[in-house]
Motif scaffolding. Sequence first.
Motif, PDB file in Angstrom:
ATOM      1  N   UNK A 136       0.844  -1.200   0.000  1.00 14.74           N
ATOM      2  CA  UNK A 136       0.000   0.000   0.000  1.00 14.74           C
ATOM      3  C   UNK A 136       0.875   1.243   0.000  1.00 14.74           C
ATOM      4  N   UNK A 137       1.922   1.234   0.813  1.00 17.46           N
ATOM      5  CA  UNK A 137       2.829   2.379   0.867  1.00 17.46           C
ATOM      6  C   UNK A 137       3.501   2.612  -0.485  1.00 17.46           C
ATOM      7  N   UNK A 138       3.933   1.542  -1.156  1.00 17.35           N
ATOM      8  CA  UNK A 138       4.553   1.699  -2.481  1.00 17.35           C
ATOM      9  C   UNK A 138       3.558   2.259  -3.491  1.00 17.35           C
ATOM     10  N   UNK A 139       2.325   1.777  -3.429  1.00 22.35           N
ATOM     11  CA  UNK A 139       1.278   2.288  -4.312  1.00 22.35           C
ATOM     12  C   UNK A 139       1.088   3.790  -4.093  1.00 22.35           C
ATOM     13  N   UNK A 157       1.639   6.387   7.434  1.00 19.44           N
ATOM     14  CA  UNK A 157       0.450   6.450   8.268  1.00 19.44           C
ATOM     15  C   UNK A 157      -0.809   6.138   7.485  1.00 19.44           C
ATOM     16  N   UNK A 158      -0.895   6.664   6.260  1.00 17.94           N
ATOM     17  CA  UNK A 158      -2.062   6.393   5.419  1.00 17.94           C
ATOM     18  C   UNK A 158      -2.119   4.914   5.036  1.00 17.94           C
ATOM     19  N   UNK A 159      -0.963   4.325   4.715  1.00 16.34           N
ATOM     20  CA  UNK A 159      -0.916   2.910   4.344  1.00 16.34           C
ATOM     21  C   UNK A 159      -1.352   2.035   5.509  1.00 16.34           C
ATOM     22  N   UNK A 160      -0.879   2.364   6.717  1.00 15.85           N
ATOM     23  CA  UNK A 160      -1.273   1.595   7.900  1.00 15.85           C
ATOM     24  C   UNK A 160      -2.759   1.751   8.187  1.00 15.85           C
TER      25      UNK A 160
END
Length: 203
Positions: A136-139, A157-160
């Motif tokens: 998700x973070x890579x995206x 933070x957004x990915x988590x």
Amino acid sequence: MPDNAVPTARDRILDAAASTMRDRGLARATTKEIAAVAGYSEAMIYKLFDDKVDLFLSVLRERVPTVDILTRTDRTPGDATTLEGRLVATIEQITAFYRQTFAIGASLFSDAELLERHRTAVMAQGAGPALLPAAVARFLQNEQRTGTIAADAPINGAASSIAGACYLRAFLEQFYGPEHVQEPMAEFTASVIATVFPALIAA
């Protein structure tokens, strides 16, 4: 596999492993039982897969819902043309993935020694639960590079938040069972997006 194709031994074993692991959990699903469900000897499993962990990871890759951000190098989850659409597709796919895999893996936590052996084997293959939040973070970083997300957006933070919300929904579904009513999926995705979107697009 085409609808009219004859399943291979590998296909039949993966189907049997997926159903058995979902029904009994990874800890209690034995290769002997999986082989019996598939209609083969246990030796056939070890002819096609290195071990039970390899079989488990193959089930995750090939018999559970696809998460585009884990398998695609482009920036179009769900082939959506907008950031919001890509976020919706990602949230839906991650929730479906967790929904399918939660019942498989939860039984590992009942046995500390088994969990440790599984953890070591999975990490040796470069896999593990941290891969999905990292994806998700890579995206989001890819989106950031193209300018659809602010340069100073809190990516981790957004990915988590996204992965955690999807995991919690899947957990609640498994815990309370199919009769428990949750908010519709469309409302769930909208609420997650409403939470993270302001931080992602703020200048």
